[in-house]
Scaffold this active site. Sequence first.
Site, PDB file in Angstrom:
ATOM      1  N   LYS A 204       0.779  -1.404   0.018  1.00  0.00           N
ATOM      2  CA  LYS A 204      -0.188  -0.222  -0.137  1.00  0.00           C
ATOM      3  C   LYS A 204       0.814   0.843   0.158  1.00  0.00           C
ATOM      4  O   LYS A 204       1.930   0.800   0.783  1.00  0.00           O
ATOM      5  CB  LYS A 204      -1.345  -0.242   0.842  1.00  0.00           C
ATOM      6  CG  LYS A 204      -1.840  -1.347   0.598  1.00  0.00           C
ATOM      7  CD  LYS A 204      -3.396  -1.246   1.440  1.00  0.00           C
ATOM      8  CE  LYS A 204      -4.279  -1.852   1.159  1.00  0.00           C
ATOM      9  NZ  LYS A 204      -5.151  -1.920   2.357  1.00  0.00           N
ATOM     10  N   ARG A 238      -3.357 -10.275   5.050  1.00  0.00           N
ATOM     11  CA  ARG A 238      -3.702 -10.338   2.936  1.00  0.00           C
ATOM     12  C   ARG A 238      -2.929  -9.714   2.782  1.00  0.00           C
ATOM     13  O   ARG A 238      -2.860  -8.421   2.925  1.00  0.00           O
ATOM     14  CB  ARG A 238      -5.340  -9.281   3.435  1.00  0.00           C
ATOM     15  CG  ARG A 238      -5.841  -9.308   1.768  1.00  0.00           C
ATOM     16  CD  ARG A 238      -7.129  -8.055   1.823  1.00  0.00           C
ATOM     17  NE  ARG A 238      -8.282  -8.278   0.456  1.00  0.00           N
ATOM     18  CZ  ARG A 238      -7.194  -7.438  -0.199  1.00  0.00           C
ATOM     19  NH1 ARG A 238      -6.230  -7.095  -0.123  1.00  0.00           N
ATOM     20  NH2 ARG A 238      -7.809  -7.978  -1.902  1.00  0.00           N
TER      21      ARG A 238
HETATM   22  N1  HH2 Z   1      -7.140  -3.670   1.237  1.00  0.00           N
HETATM   23  C1  HH2 Z   1      -7.776  -4.541  -0.332  1.00  0.00           C
HETATM   24  C2  HH2 Z   1      -8.925  -4.732  -0.709  1.00  0.00           C
HETATM   25  N2  HH2 Z   1      -9.594  -5.599  -0.104  1.00  0.00           N
HETATM   26  N3  HH2 Z   1     -10.063  -6.159   2.605  1.00  0.00           N
HETATM   27  C3  HH2 Z   1      -9.166  -6.549   3.968  1.00  0.00           C
HETATM   28  N4  HH2 Z   1     -10.109  -6.830   4.335  1.00  0.00           N
HETATM   29  N5  HH2 Z   1      -8.271  -5.355   4.090  1.00  0.00           N
HETATM   30  C4  HH2 Z   1      -7.810  -4.480   3.793  1.00  0.00           C
HETATM   31  O1  HH2 Z   1      -6.586  -3.614   3.751  1.00  0.00           O
HETATM   32  C5  HH2 Z   1      -8.248  -4.520   2.498  1.00  0.00           C
HETATM   33  C6  HH2 Z   1      -9.396  -5.712   1.433  1.00  0.00           C
HETATM   34  C7  HH2 Z   1      -7.396  -3.006  -0.898  1.00  0.00           C
HETATM   35  O2  HH2 Z   1      -5.910  -4.265  -2.001  1.00  0.00           O
HETATM   36  P1  HH2 Z   1      -6.410  -5.141  -3.538  1.00  0.00           P
HETATM   37  O3  HH2 Z   1      -7.707  -5.894  -3.411  1.00  0.00           O
HETATM   38  O4  HH2 Z   1      -4.610  -4.921  -3.721  1.00  0.00           O
HETATM   39  O5  HH2 Z   1      -6.242  -3.122  -3.792  1.00  0.00           O
HETATM   40  P2  HH2 Z   1      -6.871  -3.025  -5.327  1.00  0.00           P
HETATM   41  O6  HH2 Z   1      -8.526  -2.648  -4.242  1.00  0.00           O
HETATM   42  O7  HH2 Z   1      -7.509  -2.012  -6.054  1.00  0.00           O
HETATM   43  O8  HH2 Z   1      -8.093  -4.105  -5.944  1.00  0.00           O
END
Ligand code: HH2
Length: 272
Positions: A204, A238
């Site tokens: 992040k 995660r």
């Molecule tokens: N962060 C993201 C998505 N889902 N779920 C939980 N429980 N906690 C988190 O910190 C979290 C999450 C964001 O990350 P990412 O999936 O890599 O990116 P994007 O939302 O752009 O798909």
Amino acid sequence: MGVLNVTPDSFSDGGEFLDPSSAASRAETLAEQGADIIDVGGESTRPGATPVSAEVEWQRVGPVLERIVSLPVLFSIDTTKSEIAARALDLGVSIINDVSGLRADLELARLAARSGAGLVLMHMRGDPRTMQADLRYDDLIGEVRNALRASMDEAIAAGCEAEQVALDPGLGFGKSAEGSLELIGRLDELGTLGRPLVVGPSRKSFIGQVLGLPPVDRVEGTIAACVLGLERGARVFRVHDVEPVRRALDLADAVRKSRSRRSVTTEGDRHR
Ligand code: HH2
């Protein structure tokens, strides 16, 4: 918990796993690397992301889930829509990961209550379009703790058992870099909520802001955040980079267990 984003626009791996066969081979890799859970998502929640319809979301995740649910791991569905979660549970997914903490669709809690699925409730102020507009908090930890308690109370009022619920402070969701650092450093203050804590620091921007590195080079920062989180009570991590994070956490956990064994022995010695 390994991340599998079946999206064109996720911040660090957008577009990499849109094709079901590349998504399926990614899932196999995550399982081989030591993921206990694979978290499948079809809608990006990065700041400013455009929401997608349930139809589009299912077109992305449905064919992938069908191909991967036989792998020997648990699956979670990263969605804020009960329609998507219900279809995923029908295919064998056992955890719902709701980044809105039940603010988008309360039916998710009723679904979890009926099915017995696990429910991860995350804190986010606003939604992905608005969440970075105002990052000031008078009392960040207090606000996150109260909101997570309210989300958990809603889940219980909808019929869930407390044991189904895990809670996540939402690193980077409506938080400044400083805010995300503070949440990791003070995570133990969320221990009073009495539920397992999930953290998602992976690649992040708060890591990028400290280290001055792009998302693909944030693995060491992710590891540091996870290990510090473990020390302060996090139990689910995660991440995109499962193999190095798993190794680091296994070692950190061994140290933690050795310390607690020693303190039990010392306690025993005192009574002898
Ligand atoms: N962060 C993201 C998505 N889902 N779920 C939980 N429980 N906690 C988190 O910190 C979290 C999450 C964001 O990350 P990412 O999936 O890599 O990116 P994007 O939302 O752009 O798909």
